[in-house]
Design an enzyme around this catalytic site. Structure first.
Site, mmCIF file in Angstrom:
data_model
loop_
_atom_site.group_PDB
_atom_site.id
_atom_site.type_symbol
_atom_site.label_atom_id
_atom_site.label_comp_id
_atom_site.label_asym_id
_atom_site.label_seq_id
_atom_site.Cartn_x
_atom_site.Cartn_y
_atom_site.Cartn_z
ATOM 1 N N GLN B 348 0.845 -1.196 0.000
ATOM 2 C CA GLN B 348 0.000 0.000 0.000
ATOM 3 C C GLN B 348 0.874 1.238 0.000
ATOM 4 O O GLN B 348 2.070 1.163 0.238
ATOM 5 C CB GLN B 348 -0.939 0.015 1.221
ATOM 6 C CG GLN B 348 -2.254 -0.683 0.937
ATOM 7 C CD GLN B 348 -3.169 -0.777 2.139
ATOM 8 O OE1 GLN B 348 -2.717 -0.755 3.278
ATOM 9 N NE2 GLN B 348 -4.454 -0.898 1.886
ATOM 10 N N THR B 517 0.984 -3.207 7.622
ATOM 11 C CA THR B 517 1.059 -4.669 7.543
ATOM 12 C C THR B 517 -0.060 -5.151 6.625
ATOM 13 O O THR B 517 -0.911 -5.945 7.012
ATOM 14 C CB THR B 517 1.010 -5.280 8.956
ATOM 15 O OG1 THR B 517 2.012 -4.629 9.753
ATOM 16 C CG2 THR B 517 1.315 -6.768 8.952
ATOM 17 N N HIS B 518 -0.102 -4.574 5.437
ATOM 18 C CA HIS B 518 -1.118 -4.917 4.459
ATOM 19 C C HIS B 518 -0.439 -5.417 3.195
ATOM 20 O O HIS B 518 -0.584 -4.841 2.132
ATOM 21 C CB HIS B 518 -2.016 -3.706 4.158
ATOM 22 C CG HIS B 518 -2.704 -3.166 5.371
ATOM 23 N ND1 HIS B 518 -3.199 -1.894 5.453
ATOM 24 C CD2 HIS B 518 -2.976 -3.735 6.570
ATOM 25 C CE1 HIS B 518 -3.748 -1.699 6.642
ATOM 26 N NE2 HIS B 518 -3.618 -2.797 7.344
ATOM 27 N N ASN B 519 0.320 -6.488 3.347
ATOM 28 C CA ASN B 519 0.935 -7.128 2.191
ATOM 29 C C ASN B 519 -0.109 -8.039 1.564
ATOM 30 O O ASN B 519 -0.889 -8.663 2.276
ATOM 31 C CB ASN B 519 2.126 -7.978 2.621
ATOM 32 C CG ASN B 519 3.016 -7.268 3.633
ATOM 33 O OD1 ASN B 519 2.636 -7.121 4.787
ATOM 34 N ND2 ASN B 519 4.170 -6.830 3.218
#
Lengths: 246, 588
Positions: B348, B517-519
């Site tokens: 993101q 932590t938006h992989n």
């Protein structure tokens, strides 16, 4: 100031749990222990004792040269004035010593296998050094620079010279030879700020001087009613630390 | 030699939100389920209680609940021509490492991703033509529709105690909610949290400018709540220790206090902690998996756990890593653009402005994930015409605070020294008087952003590390500029004493500092094996008894936080597996 609870230490863990926890608190206790809260109570130490006893705290990791460097550094970065005592009076040097002697300083959670390469700035920390090794090498290299430039070690410099050295490190303009000076400074700066603003149980932020500076209330935070009550109003802050509730 | 254990119906690798939901659902369906989790068991009562949980140094700075990079990490680089180097400590993102996974330390933002994401290629091509999508932007439809997922979103919202305000119930626009959301069957289970001052000021400014702000939906229970499974929630205390922390009030919807204890009470379920899966095993045909091999990290002993169905429910990157090291599916190659495992890795982007208002009191230590405001006018708003701006995707704008603690958050106006008396005075003066407006932006899949195995570095088990090749592309830069311009315009209209403007990022993605932590991606769902690893039921195209559940299945990343569709897809997959075990084979 009347909105804050008067008996600070009475607003402890058990009151909080009664108020806020929905889950079964006693579910994991063993046969002999009355409750997790009771079981974790330390020996009958007065809660204010650790902070009050700290001024004479001794070093675990830093050698004499490093102690002088760190004390001069934290007193220069955090000088005494109306807002806070100076860095050593807040215990920042002790915080740093303990951080370096503990797991973090020894490379806990740091991948330390080679091969090693400088890499791109975007790839993050790539030195084959633990934080404690980086600190040690960085102090030695900075003092070597100070001896060459000023014929004195960092701790013997006057405030203007100290400022010059720190600006040089923070901008990366001061070369420490093989050691990237900004990497060293970033670690130093981060630990100084941790020593100022981490919970006092870690040896710094003595008497919550860092929290009082900004009005941070600390570990106790049951703000459900406070959001409305203190909307756009100063929150009366007399910060509570972990030790105050243990 | 690994000790071979008795076969079970289902083995689950990783016990966070997806593993927890599947553990509960499948053990209740009568299947014998074993979950294998590398971390340890932590509970609210013993681990997330006051005062020790209120420790910024331990949880935020030292990553107490996170993956330990000394043992296993990934290598990173910005382009295929660079030498990848290990991410030697965590920074940009923080996968969890305990029972409950990242579901323990999230802050709870929960969104319903709509057909604008699930049918991204079709919708953009239909409206703007094929040429609008750049040749190397490998976005694709997900193979599932919002209508299919709607009941599962609803289910997850009720499980996790989402507080929010509906914007669209069965097509009727609801005042105060997000008017751009897709139709929902009913409102959230709980009303929104009380907004904090920063949210209110942003909401007023956005409304004055003609936009549509609303309370951010979040898994922070606005009052005491019992979910449909009987899990009990306390009311959120706005304690300000939300993300990176377990919630001592059990007010934050987390798997360790909802689905996991329910599964653990079921005799069909067994949890093995401190167990590290090193391989998914295949049969001689290569068309089925037979179970997993794991190491007990307490003593190094190795076990083989045979199972009829294998579910990979670890963090995004770990699911993909296991597929690559186990030789399941064909690894993606960006040159020939063949293979699928590792393809369409996304992240993101974002931009932030800091506004200083002399004399105001924001009390930045009182907040929760849901005490904030958001606006979706440049994201899930199909009426916002992308053509004049030239980008695919969108961004959510929001304001408020979300766990801003003093080691990490002490805003001062630009030009303030970093130390000394002037720094102290400025820190004391501005800490309480600052607020921020931020954008979170989507990242579209790109041919050259992918995951594969590193040729050099190995983890503690001797396995090759996963290599991440990622950077922002032109699409993100153009959108980033649009978002920064919008934020700065809004901020100036609020007339702050000082403004640190948002800047569109132009530099490469870096592993520090923390970003999100938006992989997503790497083992994506889709309509055909040529460009997806999984079908619409998250079932492997290559091995029909393997399901890979999590944000690894997202073919691109939106501006929204991922947990809404992650939770919904876990329930959706649970239903699919209940059908699968009656009649094994491909579900499509």
């Amino acid at each position: 100031m009347t909105d804050q609870p008067k008996k600070k230490h009475a607003v402890g863990r058990r009151d909080f749990l009664k108020k806020a926890v929905a889950g079964g608190v006693a579910a994991t206790t063993t046969a002999v222990s009355p409750s997790p809260a009771e079981a974790q109570q330390p020996a009958p130490a007065p809660t204010a004792a650790p902070a009050a006893a700290a001024p004479t705290a001794a070093y675990e990791f830093l050698n004499l040269e490093e102690q002088a460097f760190v004390e001069a550094l934290v007193d220069h970065m955090i000088p005494a004035d109306d807002l806070t005592p100076k860095g050593t009076d807040i215990g920042i040097h002790i915080y740093i010593d303990r951080a370096l002697s503990g797991a973090w300083g020894k490379g806990d959670r740091l991948y330390m296998q080679g091969p090693w390469s400088v890499g791109q700035p975007s790839q993050g920390y790539q030195l084959p050094l633990t934080p404690a090794q980086l600190y040690r090498a960085g102090i030695a290299a900075t003092n070597a620079h100070c001896l060459t430039t000023y014929r004195k070690t960092f701790d013997k410099l006057d405030p203007a010279q100290r400022e010059e050295v720190l600006i040089g490190l923070s901008s990366g303009k001061l070369s420490l030879g093989a050691l990237p000076s900004r990497t060293f400074f970033t670690t130093v700066y981060q630990t100084v700020m941790e020593g100022m603003f981490a919970d006092p149980i870690y040896g710094g932020n003595r008497n919550k001087a860092g929290w009082k500076l900004i009005g941070f209330p600390g570990a106790l935070a049951v703000n459900r009613e406070n959001v409305e009550k203190f909307r756009d109003k100063p929150f009366p802050s007399n910060p509570i630390g972990i030790a105050d509730m243990s | 030699m690994a000790t071979r254990l008795k076969e079970v119906d289902v083995v689950i690798v990783g016990l966070g939100w997806t593993g927890g939901i599947l553990a509960k659902e499948l053990s209740e369906a009568g299947l014998k389920v074993v979950a294998i989790e590398r971390g340890d068991m932590r509970t609210t009562a013993k681990d997330y209680s006051v005062p020790n949980v209120r420790d910024e140094l331990r949880y935020v700075v030292r990553h107490d609940l996170m993956m330990n990079t000394a043992r296993d990490t990934i290598t990173v680089r910005n382009s295929p021509s660079q030498l990848a180097l290990p991410m030697r400590r965590l920074g940009s993102f923080l996968p969890g490492d305990v029972v409950g996974g990242s579901g323990v330390h999230w802050s709870g933002h929960t969104w319903r991703w709509t057909d604008m994401e699930l049918r991204v290629r079709s919708m953009y091509e239909e409206r703007y033509g094929k040429k609008f999508i750049p040749a190397d932007m490998t976005i694709q439809d997900w193979g599932i529709t919002y209508e299919e997922l709607e009941p599962y979103y609803d289910r997850f919202e009720r499980t996790a105690a989402i507080s929010g305000k509906a914007g669209n119930i069965r097509g009727e626009i609801q005042p105060g909610g997000n008017p751009f959301e897709a139709p929902r069957a009913r409102d959230y289970p709980l009303p929104p949290l009380t907004p904090i001052l920063a949210s209110e000021m942003f909401t007023a400014a956005a409304r004055d400018a003609g936009y549509h702000p609303f309370p951010r939906p979040s898994a922070n229970a606005s009052r005491a709540y019992t979910n449909p499974d009987g899990s009990k929630f306390g009311a959120c205390q706005y304690c300000g220790y939300c993300q990176r922390f377990g919630c001592e009030a059990n007010a934050k919807g987390s798997p360790h206090m909802t689905v996991i204890p329910i599964a653990m009470a079921n005799p069909n379920f067994e949890l093995r902690t401190h167990a590290w899966v090193t391989r998914v095993n295949k049969d001689s045909s290569g068309k089925k998996v037979t179970g997993v091999t794991y190491t007990n990290v307490l003593n190094g002993e190795e076990f083989e756990q045979p199972a009829g169905v294998v579910l990979l429910c670890a963090y995004v990157t770990n699911n993909v890593h296991l597929m690559l090291t186990s030789g399941i599916g064909k690894p993606y190659d960006p040159v020939s653009q063949t293979g699928v495992i590792g393809r369409n890795y996304c992240y993101q982007t974002g931009a932030t402005a800091t506004l200083f208002f002399e004399g105001r009191h924001f009390n930045p230590f009182m907040n929760a994930g849901g005490s904030n405001a958001s606006m979706d006018d440049f994201n899930t708003n199909w009426a916002f015409d992308r053509a004049p701006h030239g980008f695919v995707g969108g961004y959510v704008v929001g304001a408020g605070f979300n766990t801003v603690l003093p080691i990490g958050y002490r805003p001062v106006p630009a030009g303030t020294p970093q130390w000394g008396k002037a720094w102290k005075a400025a820190t004391a003066k501005w800490y309480q008087t600052a607020m921020q407006i931020s954008a979170s932006g989507s990242v579209m899949a790109n041919r050259y952003n992918y995951l594969d195995l590193d040729p050099t570095y190995k983890n503690a088990f001797g396995l090759p590390m996963m290599r991440m090749t990622f950077d922002y592309k032109e699409n993100e830069h153009v959108m980033g500029k649009h978002s920064a311009d919008f934020i700065n315009k809004t901020a100036r209209a609020m007339n702050p004493t000082h403004l640190t403007e948002a800047t569109a990022r132009t530099d490469p993605w870096t592993v520090v500092p923390y970003q999100s932590t938006h992989n997503t991606g790497g083992a994506v769902m889709g309509t055909r094996p040529r460009d997806s690893a999984l079908n619409k039921y998250l079932q492997s195209w290559d091995c029909h008894n393997l399901f890979v559940v999590g944000a690894n299945a997202f073919p691109h990343n939106s501006a929204y936080n991922p947990t809404g569709p992650v939770g919904a897809l876990a329930y959706w997959t649970a239903d699919a597996i209940k059908r699968y075990v009656k009649k094994p084979g491909s579900l499509v």
